[in-house]
Scaffold this active site. Structure first.
Site, PDB file in Angstrom:
ATOM      1  N   SER A 201      16.097  11.955   1.147  1.00 28.02           N
ATOM      2  CA  SER A 201      16.500  12.421  -0.181  1.00 28.02           C
ATOM      3  C   SER A 201      17.058  13.827  -0.215  1.00 28.02           C
ATOM      4  CB  SER A 201      15.321  12.337  -1.124  1.00 28.02           C
ATOM      5  OG  SER A 201      14.462  13.430  -0.911  1.00 28.02           O
ATOM      6  N   HIS A 229      12.812   6.752  -2.175  1.00 28.89           N
ATOM      7  CA  HIS A 229      14.040   7.108  -2.905  1.00 28.89           C
ATOM      8  C   HIS A 229      15.001   5.939  -3.026  1.00 28.89           C
ATOM      9  CE1 HIS A 229      13.236  11.351  -3.562  1.00 28.89           C
ATOM     10  NE2 HIS A 229      12.575  11.277  -2.415  1.00 28.89           N
ATOM     11  N   LYS A 260       9.271   7.821  -9.186  1.00 30.67           N
ATOM     12  CA  LYS A 260      10.678   8.235  -9.209  1.00 30.67           C
ATOM     13  C   LYS A 260      11.472   7.209 -10.022  1.00 30.67           C
ATOM     14  CE  LYS A 260       9.792  11.375  -5.481  1.00 30.67           C
ATOM     15  NZ  LYS A 260       9.616  11.608  -4.033  1.00 30.67           N
TER      16      LYS A 260
HETATM   17  C1  LIG Z   1       8.336  12.154  -3.305  1.00 30.94           C
HETATM   18  C2  LIG Z   1       8.154  11.503  -1.953  1.00 30.94           C
HETATM   19  C3  LIG Z   1       6.941  10.924  -1.592  1.00 30.94           C
HETATM   20  C4  LIG Z   1       5.716  11.092  -2.434  1.00 30.94           C
HETATM   21  O1  LIG Z   1       5.750  10.272  -3.557  1.00 30.94           O
HETATM   22  P1  LIG Z   1       4.931  10.745  -4.858  1.00 30.94           P
HETATM   23  O2  LIG Z   1       4.722   9.483  -5.602  1.00 30.94           O
HETATM   24  O3  LIG Z   1       5.785  11.731  -5.559  1.00 30.94           O
HETATM   25  O4  LIG Z   1       3.661  11.344  -4.358  1.00 30.94           O
HETATM   26  C5  LIG Z   1       6.861  10.217  -0.410  1.00 30.94           C
HETATM   27  N1  LIG Z   1       7.920  10.089   0.413  1.00 30.94           N
HETATM   28  C6  LIG Z   1       9.112  10.669   0.111  1.00 30.94           C
HETATM   29  C7  LIG Z   1      10.252  10.497   1.048  1.00 30.94           C
HETATM   30  C8  LIG Z   1       9.250  11.405  -1.060  1.00 30.94           C
HETATM   31  O5  LIG Z   1      10.404  12.010  -1.336  1.00 30.94           O
END
Ligand SMILES: *Cc1c(COP(=O)(O)O)cnc(C)c1O
Length: 420
Positions: A201, A229, A260
């Site tokens: 990301s 993502h 997300k």
């Molecule tokens: C944001 C993110 C996470 C963590 O997810 P959350 O639900 O925000 O704790 C895990 N892996 C990646 C690649 C991320 O960008």
């Protein structure tokens, strides 16, 4: 006696100085983080009210949300959450084992298993926790497990791999030749796991899932894919890049977030029932924590069901991202090569990066957070834009015009390498 972190005795550790030094170090490197105080406007995505330290308030356009499809404001999701709140109350009331499994949790795990074409799924309180807990626990279930980890894997994967304490081999980002060389070196009979992401990301590149899975198979390794993502965003039903690439069956464990594109909060893994059952039975980070509130799980169920049926929002997201990349490149702004919906723009210096971001907010009502070390390597500091289906052409016009002004004023590198 009163506890005082200033430390009264001269021989005692000066705790306050240590904390001050820790903050000063980050400030000295120009990467001290200040959180923007925002209130998003429900029903008017992507606008928000920004409250300044003075108490003054300004309307801004948010350009860096990971709520990529505005699902956090989809009326279908909100309705489900209102109903769950009225039906079941605020919290879940316990860990999954001790009264904290509501019908909404069971429904959500079935929905997630179906989304990824897997037998089962397991919820965690966040994506971070799911990676940390699952990767550490796999090392306990499979003694001697060697984890092959992409060098750009997310901090939560690294935390889980380290926590497990077993052997790990880091392969160069998306470099299958390097991965194969490392797999070849490892004892043929050792248990192995290749851990990687689909959409990275910060750069917006996408890994070769089919190629990685084929290599893993050749060397008898399991596969673990972070689709955080990509979930909701890629594939006909939003099952991620593994769905888009027809590789779902080649991945043993798919990990994702509900925070997300799904627009709510929580994390999960999806896999064969026996894998899920083993992790469910051994993962401390799953067992000993209160389960997600039913409001969140009900919202996630509604969001995932809606996303499965609305492929057109995924097409719209890609169109918006492509348009933004094209417009920025036409203005000579250094858009980094990205094959995904992420639009990173290179600044290359933490102080400049923060300055441009501060001025976009204070002078143009445009909010994009600077991305500095340790999130990205030093020297690659950047602004990372996310254009959603709700970002209009007019918003893009304003953004590109503001960036052009600031790029000149702050003397940041343009395409071709010359300072403007
Ligand atoms: C944001 C993110 C996470 C963590 O997810 P959350 O639900 O925000 O704790 C895990 N892996 C990646 C690649 C991320 O960008």
């Amino acid at each position: 006696m009163r506890a005082n972190i200033a430390g009264a005795k001269s021989s005692a550790m000066n705790y306050r100085a240590a904390f001050e030094a820790a903050v000063a170090q980050v400030k000295g490197e120009g990467r001290y983080r200040v959180f923007a105080d925002l209130k998003r406007h429900c029903g008017d995505f992507p606008t928000a009210t920004w409250t300044l330290a003075s108490g003054a308030q300004r309307d801004v356009i948010v350009w860096c949300s990971n709520d990529y499809l505005g699902q956090g404001q989809n009326p279908v999701v909100l309705d489900a959450m209102h109903h769950a709140l009225d039906d079941a109350g605020a919290g879940s009331g316990g860990t999954r084992n001790i009264s904290g499994t509501t019908h909404h949790h069971v429904e959500l795990e079935a929905e997630l298993a179906d989304l990824h074409g897997k037998e089962a799924a397991l919820l965690f309180t966040s994506g971070y926790v799911s990676n940390e807990a699952a990767l550490a626990t796999l090392q306990r279930i499979l003694p001697g497990l060697i984890i092959f980890s992409d060098e750009l894997n997310h901090a939560s994967m690294i935390a889980g791999i380290r926590h497990g304490g077993g052997p790990r081999k880091i392969f160069r980002h998306n470099d299958l030749e390097h991965l194969e060389a490392l797999l070849k070196e490892a004892p043929a009979d050792a248990p192995k796991l290749v851990a990687f992401e689909s959409v990275y990301s910060m750069d917006g590149d996408i890994s070769d899932i089919v190629g990685t899975a084929a290599l893993a198979k050749k060397y008898g390794a399991m596969t673990y894919l972070d689709e955080v993502h990509a979930v909701g965003l890629y594939g006909k039903r939003g099952g991620g890049v593994s769905e888009r690439d027809g590789a779902t069956a080649d991945i043993d464990i798919i990990e994702g977030t509900l925070g997300k594109a799904i627009g709510v909060m929580g994390g999960y893994i999806a896999a064969d029932a026996v894998i899920v059952d083993a992790i469910r039975s051994h993962a401390s980070g799953f067992i000993f924590t209160t389960s997600l509130p039913p409001v969140l799980t009900a919202g996630a169920v509604a969001s995932i069901r809606w996303l499965k049926e609305h492929d057109e929002v995924r097409a719209r997201l890609q169109e918006r991202a492509a348009t933004l990349k094209r417009r920025m490149a036409a203005a000579g702004l250094p858009v980094m090569p990205s094959v995904s919906h992420i639009v990173p723009v290179l600044v290359g210096d933490p102080v400049h990066c923060k300055l441009v971001s501060d001025l976009l907010l204070s002078e143009h009502g445009i909010y994009v957070q600077p991305i500095n070390y340790p999130t990205v390597p030093r020297g690659t500091e950047r602004l990372r834009f996310t254009a959603t289906p709700f970002h209009t052409n007019e918003m893009m016009d304003r953004l590109v015009a503001a960036m052009e002004t600031l790029w000149t004023r702050c003397n940041v590198q343009r395409l071709g390498g010359q300072a403007a």
